[in-house]
Each structure stands twice: as structure tokens, then as C-alpha cells.
Design an enzyme around this catalytic site. Structure first.
Site, PDB file in Angstrom:
ATOM      1  N   ASP A  57      -5.057  11.121  -3.247  1.00 53.62           N
ATOM      2  CA  ASP A  57      -4.410   9.927  -3.502  1.00 53.62           C
ATOM      3  C   ASP A  57      -4.840   9.356  -5.133  1.00 53.62           C
ATOM      4  OD1 ASP A  57      -4.634   7.088  -3.280  1.00 53.62           O
ATOM      5  OD2 ASP A  57      -5.698   7.082  -1.769  1.00 53.62           O
ATOM      6  N   ASP A  60      -9.055   3.464  -3.484  1.00 56.99           N
ATOM      7  CA  ASP A  60      -9.508   2.675  -2.044  1.00 56.99           C
ATOM      8  C   ASP A  60     -11.066   1.766  -1.812  1.00 56.99           C
ATOM      9  OD1 ASP A  60      -6.659   2.724  -1.970  1.00 56.99           O
ATOM     10  OD2 ASP A  60      -6.534   4.153  -1.058  1.00 56.99           O
ATOM     11  N   GLU A 106       1.447   5.662   3.799  1.00 56.67           N
ATOM     12  CA  GLU A 106       1.982   4.799   2.602  1.00 56.67           C
ATOM     13  C   GLU A 106       3.269   5.718   2.292  1.00 56.67           C
ATOM     14  OE1 GLU A 106       0.254   2.318   1.157  1.00 56.67           O
ATOM     15  OE2 GLU A 106      -1.133   2.177   1.746  1.00 56.67           O
ATOM     16  N   HIS A 140      -5.359   6.121  -6.303  1.00 55.62           N
ATOM     17  CA  HIS A 140      -5.977   5.512  -5.643  1.00 55.62           C
ATOM     18  C   HIS A 140      -7.604   5.367  -5.504  1.00 55.62           C
ATOM     19  CE1 HIS A 140      -2.264   3.762  -5.652  1.00 55.62           C
ATOM     20  NE2 HIS A 140      -2.579   2.655  -6.447  1.00 55.62           N
ATOM     21  N   ASP A 172       1.075   8.404  -1.840  1.00 60.86           N
ATOM     22  CA  ASP A 172       1.161   8.188  -4.183  1.00 60.86           C
ATOM     23  C   ASP A 172       0.400   9.240  -4.272  1.00 60.86           C
ATOM     24  OD1 ASP A 172      -1.708   6.886  -3.626  1.00 60.86           O
ATOM     25  OD2 ASP A 172      -0.168   4.918  -3.344  1.00 60.86           O
ATOM     26  N   ASP A 207      -2.278  10.346   0.756  1.00 61.83           N
ATOM     27  CA  ASP A 207      -1.537   8.823   0.607  1.00 61.83           C
ATOM     28  C   ASP A 207      -0.647   9.338   0.056  1.00 61.83           C
ATOM     29  OD1 ASP A 207      -0.876   6.561  -1.083  1.00 61.83           O
ATOM     30  OD2 ASP A 207      -2.668   5.483  -0.796  1.00 61.83           O
ATOM     31  N   HIS A 249      -5.987  -2.098   1.789  1.00 60.21           N
ATOM     32  CA  HIS A 249      -5.718  -1.042   2.138  1.00 60.21           C
ATOM     33  C   HIS A 249      -6.541  -1.013   0.578  1.00 60.21           C
ATOM     34  CE1 HIS A 249      -2.137  -1.677  -0.815  1.00 60.21           C
ATOM     35  NE2 HIS A 249      -2.672  -1.935  -1.075  1.00 60.21           N
ATOM     36  N   HIS A 255      -2.574   2.516   4.111  1.00 60.59           N
ATOM     37  CA  HIS A 255      -4.059   3.320   4.208  1.00 60.59           C
ATOM     38  C   HIS A 255      -5.287   2.770   4.337  1.00 60.59           C
ATOM     39  CE1 HIS A 255      -5.357   7.180   1.480  1.00 60.59           C
ATOM     40  NE2 HIS A 255      -5.553   7.340   2.956  1.00 60.59           N
TER      41      HIS A 255
HETATM   42  N1  LIG Z   1      -3.726   2.119  -0.691  1.00 65.60           N
HETATM   43  C1  LIG Z   1      -3.016   1.642  -2.066  1.00 65.60           C
HETATM   44  N2  LIG Z   1      -1.630   1.550  -2.182  1.00 65.60           N
HETATM   45  N3  LIG Z   1      -3.801   1.354  -2.320  1.00 65.60           N
HETATM   46  C2  LIG Z   1      -4.310   0.546  -3.744  1.00 65.60           C
HETATM   47  C3  LIG Z   1      -4.806   0.371  -4.063  1.00 65.60           C
HETATM   48  C4  LIG Z   1      -4.952  -0.908  -5.768  1.00 65.60           C
HETATM   49  C5  LIG Z   1      -5.909  -1.180  -6.203  1.00 65.60           C
HETATM   50  N4  LIG Z   1      -7.444  -0.896  -6.326  1.00 65.60           N
HETATM   51  C6  LIG Z   1      -6.261  -2.012  -4.818  1.00 65.60           C
HETATM   52  O1  LIG Z   1      -7.753  -2.603  -4.790  1.00 65.60           O
HETATM   53  O2  LIG Z   1      -5.515  -3.739  -4.253  1.00 65.60           O
HETATM   54 MN   LIG Z   2      -4.300   5.474  -0.580  1.00 67.18          MN
HETATM   55 MN   LIG Z   3      -2.326   5.361  -3.085  1.00 67.22          MN
END
Ligand SMILES: NC(=[NH2+])NCCC[C@H](N)C(=O)O
Ligand SMILES: [Mn+2]
Ligand SMILES: [Mn+2]
Length: 307
Positions: A127, A131, A276, A129, A233, A231, A144, A104
Site C-alpha cells: 500500500d 491504513d 481500491e 498508506h 494504489d 492496495d 478505509h 480497503h
Molecule cells: N485505503 C485507502 N485508500 N486509504 C487511504 C488513507 C488516507 C489517510 N491516511 C486517511 O486516514 O484517511
Molecule cells: Mn489501503
Molecule cells: Mn492506499
């Protein structure tokens, strides 16, 4: 229906099989194309442009020690810059870029490209998250988890990323689906007044109302171009298991598709990311399920209807 795209409607597929730090092992985009995405979009009436997946071998060879704890910073910078140019180029030609990933962090590129062509565009970020970690707040050092902060110009400036313009304003991004947000990210969201609808709000109001509220916030008059960064996820792991950082309690199959359908219905979509999807992470059945759902999300965002 599409207010910003000339007809015939043209979609440009930007395939980015890139995952940091394991470049080249993320076959998600390749699987989605092999699953027939191009033909499916053509059947929806789109003219489809696809000149093969991006190749990142040259940048893979560069010497790339961490900066602070940021992993593979030069690699991520070069790849995302190339993606920014590709996406911006397509968008300026009146094509709708659909970027398939991959990490991502690529959204740093896709959204830079979109904002270059459509400076007024808003971003809808789907998402688990946020990010939005900065170089200071990240615990993992995974870029990411940071693209949004780069786009907003938050955190200390890293010379290797000087090409990224802080072109996104905090009031032009909205999140849906969040449920795994780091403590530092919660602070950043609050300090910058960034609107986010977590799974709590999805449960409370229902997805229809949440999408409406998200659009009211970021696009009150329904006239700004929309970049949708999805994303996979964000979906519950039971729906999309093959992804790097799955988090339970996510969007259902229909909630995910509803978001895409509703954004398409606005007539304002100018760019889409589907990120992702990572087939290296699960058994063949789960991979197939995730790739299939990835393709159907793209179709929903590009006008497929149920009736
Ligand atoms: N694109 C993603 N899968 N992001 C997940 C981020 C997880 C966590 N917040 C990090 O900074 O590492
Ligand atoms: Mn993401
Ligand atoms: Mn994510």
C-alpha cells in the site's frame, strides 16, 4: 505449489463492489470479472468458484449517522462482517479466497476471516498508506484508513465493531510500498514496533531484497500461512491511475508483480485481497489500464510465471 491448499486448487472469488460512503458506485470488482479474470485463473489450472458479487443494498438503507468523525460506521461494520464470514468460510473449506474491492476497509473482514481459519497467519500489506489510523488519530474519518488498527485492537473500542476480534499481532504484519503515512500513524507504527518497508527501502535495497526482509520479519521459518492484502494504489499512478487516493512515487509494474510472484513462490499463500480499483475515477483508457493490471497482479499471486 501450495502447502495449505488441497488439490485440485480452488480459488473463491469474493466480489465486493463497495466504497464508503458511496456504496454501489465502486465497479472495480465488476470490471475485473468482466475483463476475464475468471477464465484467466481457470487457464492457470485453478478451479474457480464465483457466485456473483456481494450485494449491499439492504445495508445501504440503514440510518447511519457518524460516530465521532467516523463515516458510515454501521454500514462498514455490516459489510465487512459479511465479508469476514464469506472469506472465513471459503478458507475453512481449503479454498483460496480472492477478494476484489472496493474500499480497503474490507480488509477488516478479509483478514478476520483468514485469521478465523488460520490463526497463525501473517499479513503482508502492500500500500501507499498504512491504513492504521484509530478513531482518535484519523483526520478524514474514512474507515478505509483504519482497518489495521481495528485488527490489532488499537484505539478506543467502538461497540458497532465489537464483532472484530483483535486477532492480529503487531509482529505478524509487514508493509511494503508506504509513502503517505499520517503523523499519528507514524507514531502508532513506532509504538507497536510494526515493520514497514517504505518506497525509500525499495529504492535502497531493490524489491527482491525488500520482499526477502519482509518475509524474514513476519515469517522467519517460512512456515506460517500468508494473507496478501494488495492496495492497487501501492503502484505508481502512472501504472494504476484509477484509484481513490493515488500517491506519486510508487511501485513500478514489475515491482508490484514481483511481490505477488515471490509470495506465491513461498507456497504459503492462503488469501489475497486486490483492493481500491475504482473505475469511476478516471477516463476509459486509465480504467482499462488499472483493471488490466489488477487482473495480472492476481494472476501473478496465483502462480502465473513469465516463462
Ligand atoms: N485505503 C485507502 N485508500 N486509504 C487511504 C488513507 C488516507 C489517510 N491516511 C486517511 O486516514 O484517511
Ligand atoms: Mn489501503
Ligand atoms: Mn492506499
Amino acid at each position: 505449489m501450495s502447502r495449505f491448499l488441497p488439490s485440485p486448487l480452488t480459488v473463491a472469488i469474493v466480489g465486493c463492489p463497495f466504497r464508503c460512503p458511496r456504496v454501489g458506485v465502486d465497479q472495480g470488482p465488476i470490471h475485473m470479472v468482466e475483463a476475464g479474470l475468471i477464465k484467466q485463473l481457470a487457464e492457470l489450472g485453478w478451479t474457480v468458484k464465483f457466485d456473483g458479487h456481494h450485494q449491499f443494498e439492504e445495508v445501504n438503507a440503514i440510518d447511519d449517522p457518524p460516530i465521532g468523525i467516523l463515516k458510515n460506521p454501521r454500514l462498514v461494520s455490516r459489510v465487512t462482517q459479511a465479508v469476514a464470514e464469506a472469506v472465513g468460510g471459503h478458507a475453512k473449506k481449503g479454498e483460496l479466497p480472492v477478494t476484489l474491492g472496493g474500499d480497503h476497509s474490507l480488509a477488516m473482514g478479509t483478514i478476520s476471516g483468514t485469521l478465523d481459519a488460520h490463526p497463525e497467519a501473517c499479513v503482508i500489506w502492500i500500500d501507499a498508506h498504512a491504513d492504521i489510523n484509530t478513531a482518535e488519530s484519523t483526520d478524514s474519518g474514512n474507515i478505509h484508513g483504519m482497518p489495521v488498527s481495528f485488527l490489532l485492537g488499537l484505539g478506543s473500542k467502538i461497540p458497532e465493531f465489537s464483532w472484530v476480534k483483535p486477532a492480529l499481532k503487531p509482529e505478524r504484519i509487514v508493509y511494503i510500498g508506504l509513502r503517505d503515512v499520517d503523523a499519528g500513524e507514524k507514531r502508532i507504527l513506532k509504538e507497536n514496533n510494526i515493520k514497514a518497508f517504505s518506497m525509500h527501502e525499495v529504492d535502497k535495497y531493490g524489491i527482491g531484497k525488500v520482499v526477502e526482509m519482509a518475509l524474514d520479519h513476519v515469517n522467519p521459518d517460512r512456515k506460517l500461512p500468508i494473507h496478501l492484502s494488495f492496495d492497487v494504489d501501492a503502484l505508481d499512478p502512472s501504472v494504476a491511475p484509477s484509484t481513490g487516493t493515488p500517491v506519486r512515487g510508487g511501485l513500478t509494474f514489475r515491482e508490484g508483480h514481483y511481490i505477488c510472484e515471490a509470495i506465491w513462490e513461498t507456497g504459503l499463500l492462503v488469501a489475497l485481497d486486490l483492493m481500491e480499483v475504482n473505475p469511476s475515477l478516471a477516463d476509459p483508457e486509465s480504467v482499462k489500464q488499472t483493471v488490466t493490471v489488477g487482473c495480472s497482479l492476481v494472476r501473478s499471486a496465483l502462480g502465473e510465471t513469465l516463462l
